[in-house]
Scaffold this motif. Sequence first.
Motif, PDB file in Angstrom:
ATOM      1  N   ASN A  21       0.852  -1.183   0.000  1.00  8.66           N
ATOM      2  CA  ASN A  21       0.000   0.000   0.000  1.00  8.66           C
ATOM      3  C   ASN A  21       0.893   1.239   0.000  1.00  8.66           C
ATOM      4  N   ALA A  23       1.068   4.147   1.355  1.00 11.82           N
ATOM      5  CA  ALA A  23       0.365   4.725   2.504  1.00 11.82           C
ATOM      6  C   ALA A  23       0.887   6.110   2.864  1.00 11.82           C
ATOM      7  N   LEU A  27      -1.135   5.947   8.336  1.00 10.37           N
ATOM      8  CA  LEU A  27      -1.608   4.594   7.995  1.00 10.37           C
ATOM      9  C   LEU A  27      -3.130   4.470   8.086  1.00 10.37           C
ATOM     10  N   ASP A  34      -4.186   3.878  -1.635  1.00  8.14           N
ATOM     11  CA  ASP A  34      -4.384   3.754  -0.195  1.00  8.14           C
ATOM     12  C   ASP A  34      -5.869   3.620   0.135  1.00  8.14           C
ATOM     13  N   HIS A  38      -7.914   0.208   1.550  1.00 10.29           N
ATOM     14  CA  HIS A  38      -8.704   0.259   2.784  1.00 10.29           C
ATOM     15  C   HIS A  38     -10.166  -0.113   2.518  1.00 10.29           C
ATOM     16  N   CYS A  49      -4.440  -0.838  11.622  1.00  9.86           N
ATOM     17  CA  CYS A  49      -3.542   0.285  11.331  1.00  9.86           C
ATOM     18  C   CYS A  49      -3.516   1.297  12.461  1.00  9.86           C
ATOM     19  N   ALA A  60       8.117   0.870   6.424  1.00  7.43           N
ATOM     20  CA  ALA A  60       6.885   0.133   6.141  1.00  7.43           C
ATOM     21  C   ALA A  60       6.420  -0.605   7.388  1.00  7.43           C
ATOM     22  N   THR A  63       0.273  -5.579   7.939  1.00 11.63           N
ATOM     23  CA  THR A  63      -0.986  -5.974   8.572  1.00 11.63           C
ATOM     24  C   THR A  63      -1.527  -7.196   7.839  1.00 11.63           C
ATOM     25  N   VAL A  73      -1.006  -6.934   3.888  1.00 12.05           N
ATOM     26  CA  VAL A  73      -0.812  -5.618   3.280  1.00 12.05           C
ATOM     27  C   VAL A  73       0.420  -5.017   3.934  1.00 12.05           C
ATOM     28  N   HIS A  75       2.287  -1.637   4.320  1.00 15.17           N
ATOM     29  CA  HIS A  75       2.027  -0.206   4.189  1.00 15.17           C
ATOM     30  C   HIS A  75       3.373   0.525   4.123  1.00 15.17           C
TER      31      HIS A  75
END
Length: 173
Positions: A21, A23, A27, A34, A38, A49, A60, A63, A73, A75
């Motif tokens: 992502n 991000a 986050l 992004d 989500h 997040c 980074a 998750t 993912v 981020h």
Amino acid sequence: MAGFEVMRGDITTLRVDAIVNAANSSLLGGGGVDGAIHRAAGPELLAECRALGGCPTGEARITRGYGLPASHVVHAVGPVWTGGDKGEDALLAGCYRHALALAMEHGARSIAFPAISTGVYGFPKDRAARIAVETVRETLTESDAMDRVVFCCFDAETERLYEAALGRGRAAR
């Protein structure tokens, strides 16, 4: 060494172990990729997040994937382009290195990256593509932990630039 693919499409639909992502540092979601990630993952992603407490630029966090086909993912917080004299290249490379390291630590064998920082953050697309490809190649040179790396592009121009950075196709003008 991992196989590299370039494609144009929706990263939220890819069947890979991890998607990255692009991000922001909170986050907590935003626009572009992004926001799409989500929305597709569902409210559980936002809750996880929130518990992470943000992420510095160039790093980074990882998750679960929740409602996405991807298990995870990653981020990655890319830099805002301010002309290139504030360490933007190194920060962008850091995103890719950290994302790969986290994905591999969590057992991912396949990963998909968007063109980090090239949207509203304004990083020049050709420069970002070269940094992404060089950093991923360099990071994976000594590792057989990743089988597949996908550069998922939003438009034809970006797709051509990634193909060119990989030494395939023709460079965009």
